[in-house]
Enzyme design. Structure first.
Site, short mmCIF file in Angstrom:
data_model
loop_
_atom_site.label_atom_id
_atom_site.label_comp_id
_atom_site.label_asym_id
_atom_site.label_seq_id
_atom_site.Cartn_x
_atom_site.Cartn_y
_atom_site.Cartn_z
N HIS A 205 0.82 -1.32 -0.20
CA HIS A 205 0.07 -0.66 0.31
C HIS A 205 0.47 1.58 -0.37
CE1 HIS A 205 -3.27 2.70 1.21
NE2 HIS A 205 -2.75 3.32 1.75
N GLY A 241 -6.18 3.00 -2.01
CA GLY A 241 -5.22 4.24 -2.09
C GLY A 241 -5.70 4.54 -3.18
N PRO A 283 -9.67 -0.76 -0.71
CA PRO A 283 -9.64 1.05 -0.33
C PRO A 283 -10.70 1.21 0.74
CG PRO A 283 -11.82 -0.10 -1.66
CD PRO A 283 -10.49 -1.72 -1.16
N ARG A 285 -11.17 5.69 0.84
CA ARG A 285 -12.23 6.55 0.75
C ARG A 285 -12.76 5.73 -0.76
NH1 ARG A 285 -8.67 11.45 0.51
NH2 ARG A 285 -7.27 9.92 1.17
N TYR A 325 -4.30 18.45 5.73
CA TYR A 325 -3.76 18.28 4.62
C TYR A 325 -4.31 19.68 3.61
CZ TYR A 325 -4.66 13.76 6.24
OH TYR A 325 -5.00 12.89 7.46
N CYS A 354 -10.47 27.67 19.25
CA CYS A 354 -10.20 28.68 19.29
C CYS A 354 -8.72 28.40 18.46
CB CYS A 354 -9.50 29.03 21.23
SG CYS A 354 -11.41 30.10 21.65
N GLU A 355 -8.68 28.39 17.60
CA GLU A 355 -6.92 28.51 16.76
C GLU A 355 -8.12 28.97 15.42
OE1 GLU A 355 -5.56 24.71 17.54
OE2 GLU A 355 -4.08 25.03 15.85
N TYR A 390 -12.77 9.38 6.39
CA TYR A 390 -10.94 9.90 7.29
C TYR A 390 -11.71 11.37 7.50
CZ TYR A 390 -8.14 6.94 4.79
OH TYR A 390 -8.08 5.91 4.55
#
Ligand code: LLP
Length: 432
Positions: A205, A241, A283, A285, A325, A354-355, A390
């Site tokens: 992978h 992938g 797989p 995703r 990402y 708060c970021e 994800y």
């Protein structure tokens, strides 16, 4: 520094798989994850040519999704004790019967534990349930042999190259901790033999969200290693992938061309070894990304200098891919009333945390970008799309925000498949 980049236009969206966005938000609250069962089924069926489709459940491991996928005949990968527990709870048997199937293929293991280490819990779980292991480090061999003498194992091989949509999702080459380095295979085979384990499968992978050009190189690399392993091999796995289109203009990959390439590799190995070889794909995703959306409510609209911000009630605690990402997710607006909306405008979309990184419209490196969206009003709903892989699984309790609810739409019905966390859930297990 702020980039002046803009991204594609989002439009209006009132329905998800036939269900009213407004009604979903009203019934279940916001933010929520919503999955369309039929999209998941369709994606499972797209891969029917492969002997085994094994879902990398790390992409979306809600029990209702696992159950749906199991009913499609798709098997499952587990990378932790928790994922083994989920697979069993979703009705997967721990291991397969030993006889070959009617197609003459060796049996497929319903659950495979794939990792680069056994932590102590996962080794216990593997031993207790007799789960097949795909070893990403040679040290796992002796650790397993001590507890499960004579077991069959699969080796996860790092072919020396990798590729992903981000450097953080590239799982091959020297820059990756994953898999057994391809040049170490002869040594590792000796270690397996000394430990009394049979190497029955090979797996590679190279990364997540890559493209078919890079994936195609894996078949060739795997064939070379398979020849070194020899006749004990009865299974090869192409890993995961498979990409999905996130941005306008991106298209689905040529799945049949990809299968043909791997099928030819498998057939050459069958001719060489004189027995059938099971061909797997793994797989994550591909099976769930497009089925999932986040529904979130616009809670504030403000202008900072020249830039307009929509602030919604989902943040990177809900969907982390943009902050991690710089990932792009399509977005559309669902107005909450019939009042006319102004022309589309460029806005940055952020959440409640708060970021400063709590921005959905950011590019890799954390640069704030904007998106063209119909003019919004406070109270409108925003749909963040292609969030089914994800997404929820990487949500967190940062800023003591509860994990969102998850809802499954199946045909004309929808149901809660995970309740939103409560304030009590947030402090469970803590004491003063
Ligand atoms: N098999 C193995 C051994 C993996 O490590 C992964 C993903 C998959 C299969 C499934 O890969 P997929 O088909 O989903 O590309 N959080 C990142 C993705 C990390 C993937 C980790 N491993 C993201 O949001 O893009």
């Amino acid at each position: 520094m702020i980039a002046s980049m803009t991204t594609a236009t989002g439009g209006f969206r009132h329905e998800i798989a036939g269900a009213s966005v407004a009604a979903l938000a009203k019934q279940y609250g916001t933010p929520i994850y919503v999955y369309d069962a039929e999209t998941i089924r369709r994606r499972c069926r797209d891969l029917a040519a492969w002997d085994t489709v094994r879902f990398a459940q790390k992409a979306c491991s809600n029990l209702a999704v696992l159950d749906l996928i199991r009913r499609e005949g798709v098997l499952v990968d587990a990378v932790s004790t928790g994922e083994i527990h989920r697979a069993l709870a979703a009705g997967y048997p721990a291991h397969a019967a030993h006889q070959p199937g009617p197609d003459g293929l060796p049996p497929a293991q319903p659950i495979v534990y794939t990792a680069d280490i056994f932590d102590r819990d996962s080794l216990e779980a593997v031993v207790k349930h007799g789960i097949h292991v795909n070893c990403g480090s040679a040290d796992m061999l002796e650790q397993l042999a001590e507890r499960m003498p004579g077991a069959d194992v699969t080796l996860r091989v790092n072919p020396g190259f990798g590729h992903g949509h981000s450097q953080k999702t590239n799982t091959g080459g020297e820059g990756s901790k994953h898999g057994i380095w391809h040049e170490e295979i002869p040594d590792v085979l000796r270690r397996a033999e000394w430990a009394g384990l049979a190497v029955s499968g090979l797996h590679m992978h190279i990364g997540s969200g890559t493209d078919l050009v890079h994936l195609a190189e894996v078949a060739e690399a795997l064939e070379r290693v398979a020849i070194e392993v020899g006749r004990s091999l009865t299974m090869v796995s192409a890993g995961g992938g498979l990409p999905v289109p996130y941005k306008p203009g991106e298209v689905h990959a040529d799945l049949s061309g990809y299968f043909t390439l791997w099928d030819a590799t498998r057939k050459r190995l069958e001719d060489r070894f004189g027995h059938r070889i099971r061909l797997e794909i793994e797989p994550g995703r591909y099976l769930t990304a497009e089925s999932g959306s986040v529904i979130t409510e616009v809670r504030a609209i403000k202008t900072q200098g020249a830039r307009k911000y929509l602030l919604v009630d989902a943040g990177f605690n809900t969907l982390a891919r943009p902050v991690l990402y710089g990932s792009y997710h399509p977005m559309s607006l669902c107005p909450q009333d019939a009042a006319p909306r102004g022309a589309a405008e460029e806005v940055a979309v952020g959440g409640p945390l708060c970021e400063s990184g709590d921005i959905f419209t950011q590019t890799d490196g954390g640069f704030v970008a904007t998106r063209s969206l119909p003019a919004a009003a406070v109270g409108d709903l925003l749909v963040i799309e292609i969030a089914g892989a994800y997404g929820f699984v990487m949500a967190s309790n940062y800023n003591s925000k509860p994990l969102p609810a998850e809802v499954l739409i199946d045909g004309t019905a929808h149901r809660l498949v995970r309740a939103r966390q409560t304030p009590e859930d947030l402090v469970r297990g803590e004491c003063v």
